[in-house]
Design a protein around this motif. Structure first.
Motif, PDB file in Angstrom:
ATOM      1  N   ASN A 114       4.817  33.777   1.139  1.00 38.29           N
ATOM      2  CA  ASN A 114       4.829  32.286   1.012  1.00 38.29           C
ATOM      3  C   ASN A 114       4.960  31.501  -0.231  1.00 38.29           C
ATOM      4  O   ASN A 114       5.666  30.615  -0.171  1.00 38.29           O
ATOM      5  N   TYR A 115       4.996  32.299  -1.230  1.00 41.67           N
ATOM      6  CA  TYR A 115       5.439  31.838  -2.598  1.00 41.67           C
ATOM      7  C   TYR A 115       6.847  32.428  -2.896  1.00 41.67           C
ATOM      8  O   TYR A 115       7.689  31.595  -3.383  1.00 41.67           O
ATOM      9  N   TYR A 147      12.454  36.532  -2.594  1.00 43.66           N
ATOM     10  CA  TYR A 147      12.686  36.944  -1.506  1.00 43.66           C
ATOM     11  C   TYR A 147      13.559  36.031  -0.723  1.00 43.66           C
ATOM     12  O   TYR A 147      13.410  34.680  -0.939  1.00 43.66           O
ATOM     13  N   ARG A 148      14.364  36.522   0.315  1.00 41.86           N
ATOM     14  CA  ARG A 148      15.293  35.480   0.938  1.00 41.86           C
ATOM     15  C   ARG A 148      14.904  35.519   2.569  1.00 41.86           C
ATOM     16  O   ARG A 148      15.009  36.674   3.209  1.00 41.86           O
ATOM     17  N   GLY A 149      14.876  34.352   3.146  1.00 41.87           N
ATOM     18  CA  GLY A 149      14.386  34.339   4.572  1.00 41.87           C
ATOM     19  C   GLY A 149      13.344  33.543   4.920  1.00 41.87           C
ATOM     20  O   GLY A 149      12.842  32.838   4.050  1.00 41.87           O
ATOM     21  N   ASN A 150      13.158  33.528   6.308  1.00 43.01           N
ATOM     22  CA  ASN A 150      12.163  32.394   6.660  1.00 43.01           C
ATOM     23  C   ASN A 150      10.962  33.388   7.281  1.00 43.01           C
ATOM     24  O   ASN A 150      10.953  34.693   7.520  1.00 43.01           O
ATOM     25  N   SER A 151       9.851  32.486   7.819  1.00 41.76           N
ATOM     26  CA  SER A 151       8.783  33.259   8.280  1.00 41.76           C
ATOM     27  C   SER A 151       8.891  34.284   9.405  1.00 41.76           C
ATOM     28  O   SER A 151       8.438  35.414   9.634  1.00 41.76           O
ATOM     29  N   THR A 152       9.765  33.612  10.464  1.00 38.04           N
ATOM     30  CA  THR A 152       9.994  34.399  11.529  1.00 38.04           C
ATOM     31  C   THR A 152      10.840  35.893  11.002  1.00 38.04           C
ATOM     32  O   THR A 152      10.445  36.858  11.681  1.00 38.04           O
ATOM     33  N   GLN A 153      11.759  35.721  10.063  1.00 36.16           N
ATOM     34  CA  GLN A 153      12.543  36.874   9.747  1.00 36.16           C
ATOM     35  C   GLN A 153      11.526  37.798   8.994  1.00 36.16           C
ATOM     36  O   GLN A 153      11.652  39.107   8.953  1.00 36.16           O
ATOM     37  N   PHE A 154      10.495  37.232   8.394  1.00 37.85           N
ATOM     38  CA  PHE A 154       9.538  38.268   7.655  1.00 37.85           C
ATOM     39  C   PHE A 154       8.692  38.712   8.694  1.00 37.85           C
ATOM     40  O   PHE A 154       8.610  39.897   8.437  1.00 37.85           O
ATOM     41  N   ILE A 155       8.185  38.285   9.569  1.00 36.73           N
ATOM     42  CA  ILE A 155       7.522  38.898  10.631  1.00 36.73           C
ATOM     43  C   ILE A 155       8.178  39.999  11.398  1.00 36.73           C
ATOM     44  O   ILE A 155       7.730  41.207  11.772  1.00 36.73           O
ATOM     45  N   LYS A 156       9.474  39.848  11.466  1.00 33.77           N
ATOM     46  CA  LYS A 156      10.304  40.936  12.278  1.00 33.77           C
ATOM     47  C   LYS A 156      10.421  41.907  11.118  1.00 33.77           C
ATOM     48  O   LYS A 156      10.237  43.143  11.604  1.00 33.77           O
ATOM     49  N   ALA A 157      10.713  41.765  10.008  1.00 30.31           N
ATOM     50  CA  ALA A 157      10.819  42.839   8.859  1.00 30.31           C
ATOM     51  C   ALA A 157       9.200  43.449   9.002  1.00 30.31           C
ATOM     52  O   ALA A 157       9.568  44.646   8.796  1.00 30.31           O
ATOM     53  N   TRP A 158       8.275  42.730   8.875  1.00 29.32           N
ATOM     54  CA  TRP A 158       7.139  43.532   8.766  1.00 29.32           C
ATOM     55  C   TRP A 158       6.706  44.417  10.027  1.00 29.32           C
ATOM     56  O   TRP A 158       6.171  45.344   9.692  1.00 29.32           O
ATOM     57  N   MET A 167       8.418  45.126  -3.027  1.00 30.81           N
ATOM     58  CA  MET A 167       9.030  43.926  -3.048  1.00 30.81           C
ATOM     59  C   MET A 167      10.483  44.046  -2.593  1.00 30.81           C
ATOM     60  O   MET A 167      11.331  44.601  -3.261  1.00 30.81           O
ATOM     61  N   PRO A 168      10.816  43.272  -1.648  1.00 32.72           N
ATOM     62  CA  PRO A 168      12.397  43.239  -1.104  1.00 32.72           C
ATOM     63  C   PRO A 168      12.992  42.102  -1.741  1.00 32.72           C
ATOM     64  O   PRO A 168      13.483  41.155  -1.465  1.00 32.72           O
ATOM     65  N   ASN A 169      13.540  42.661  -3.107  1.00 33.01           N
ATOM     66  CA  ASN A 169      14.037  41.598  -4.011  1.00 33.01           C
ATOM     67  C   ASN A 169      15.621  41.476  -3.873  1.00 33.01           C
ATOM     68  O   ASN A 169      16.236  40.535  -4.210  1.00 33.01           O
ATOM     69  N   GLY A 170      16.086  42.672  -3.469  1.00 30.58           N
ATOM     70  CA  GLY A 170      17.697  42.788  -3.337  1.00 30.58           C
ATOM     71  C   GLY A 170      18.223  42.628  -2.010  1.00 30.58           C
ATOM     72  O   GLY A 170      19.378  43.097  -1.842  1.00 30.58           O
ATOM     73  N   ILE A 223      12.832  46.852  -3.662  1.00 30.41           N
ATOM     74  CA  ILE A 223      14.008  47.343  -2.932  1.00 30.41           C
ATOM     75  C   ILE A 223      15.270  46.749  -3.539  1.00 30.41           C
ATOM     76  O   ILE A 223      15.130  45.363  -3.366  1.00 30.41           O
ATOM     77  N   ASN A 224      16.077  47.053  -4.305  1.00 28.06           N
ATOM     78  CA  ASN A 224      17.034  46.417  -5.041  1.00 28.06           C
ATOM     79  C   ASN A 224      18.377  46.329  -4.306  1.00 28.06           C
ATOM     80  O   ASN A 224      19.117  45.933  -4.665  1.00 28.06           O
TER      81      ASN A 224
END
Length: 313
Positions: A154-155, A162-173, A114-117, A84-85
């Motif tokens: 996590n890597y 990827y930009r953000g933290n685990s809380t933000q990742f879970i929300k995105a997921w 992959m949310p790269n952008g 995702i650019n």
């Protein structure tokens, strides 16, 4: 682990929006605790019965058809990577340009999006719906999709891919889950990178109700590596604990020593692991020549290919 320039009563609910494949891998399969359901797919399997497929070196022209021709077998899974650019939208062209070939192969698609952008915070319902539209184009054609969103989260946050933290990742997921949960044939695939301590993965866990398949990317470097020594702790923490199917979506060895690679293929495809680890369903080999030559089929001499293929039926 790939950056580019340019697959069960269903674990998801909802009406069928596509064409159910006649021989699915996990589609319309009961959870892994039900051991009475035999595999329906006739694709490539290891001598131990575990489904086997490939992450082909598509950018270099080694598509899944070329690998199938070289092995003389139809892969059960095919992994394709897509980025995702931009936060403005996702068109999925890196996946869709291979739709006809994936459909023709009969393999389940492991779609690594992959949310790269954009940051995790920018994974809006609009982005999620864009992803869902791409997925539907496959499932509407009878292709089983294992959607691996933001794999190795996590890597990849460490170098800033990827930009953000685990809380933000879970929300995105969970936003992605909301957009795809009613697509029959789309299974959401949670896949961190190997961590020395399983506890380091826990903060990235979106919750069992939002995950259908669990897996972990790992590239061992020991001739004595086994599934148990490499994945056992992860299996117990996620597949066994939550009664989830487990798949290995990316693996090979480091370094790219032929003896080491063959030992790892044998450990995964021929060793009897199903009795102890019944939720393990599939392995998808990283069949690329990248920083290392991870390949065990393409670009290898006949003796290497023959040793590889002796592990499969």
């Amino acid at each position: 682990m790939y950056l580019s320039g340019g697959v069960v009563v269903s674990l998801l609910s909802g009406a069928c929006l596509g064409v159910t494949p006649s021989k699915p891998l996990l589609w319309r399969r009961t959870p892994c605790s039900n051991l009475n359901v035999l595999p329906m797919n006739t694709g490539m399997r290891g001598n131990n019965g575990i489904y086997w497929g490939w992450n082909p070196d598509i950018e270099k022209g080694d598509n899944i058809s070329a690998i199938n021709m070289m092995t003389g077998r139809k892969a059960s899974t095919v992994g394709i990577f897509s980025q995702i650019n931009s936060p403005n939208g996702f068109d999925g062209h890196q996946l869709l340009r291979h739709l006809d070939e994936v459909k023709g192969s009969g393999a389940a698609l492991i779609a690594s999006v992959m949310p790269n952008g954009l940051s995790f915070n920018e994974v809006t319902p609009k982005i999620a719906e864009d992803i869902a539209k791409v997925v539907r184009q496959f499932t509407d054609q009878g292709v089983e999709v294992w959607l691996r969103f933001a794999h190795e989260m996590n890597y990849y946050v460490r170098p800033g891919t990827y930009r953000g933290n685990s809380t933000q990742f879970i929300k995105a997921w969970r936003t992605i889950h909301n957009a795809t949960k009613d697509i029959d044939g789309c299974l959401l695939f949670w896949c961190p990178n190997n961590a020395k301590l399983i506890d380091l993965m826990a903060e990235w866990w979106p919750g069992a109700e939002h995950v259908d398949i669990v897996g972990m990317d790992q590239y061992p470097s020991s001739l004595s590596a086994t599934f148990k020594s490499t994945y056992g702790a992860f299996y117990d923490a996620y597949a066994k604990k939550y009664n989830k199917h487990m798949a290995i979506p990316e693996t090979a060895t480091k370094p790219d020593n032929a003896t080491l690679k063959q030992a790892w293929v044998r450990a995964l495809a021929s060793a009897d692991v199903r009795a102890e680890f019944p939720c393990l369903q599939s392995v998808t080999w990283f069949e690329l020549h990248k920083s290392w030559d991870y390949r065990v089929v393409m670009g290898q001499d006949k003796s290497v290919r023959d040793r590889t293929l002796s592990n499969f039926r």
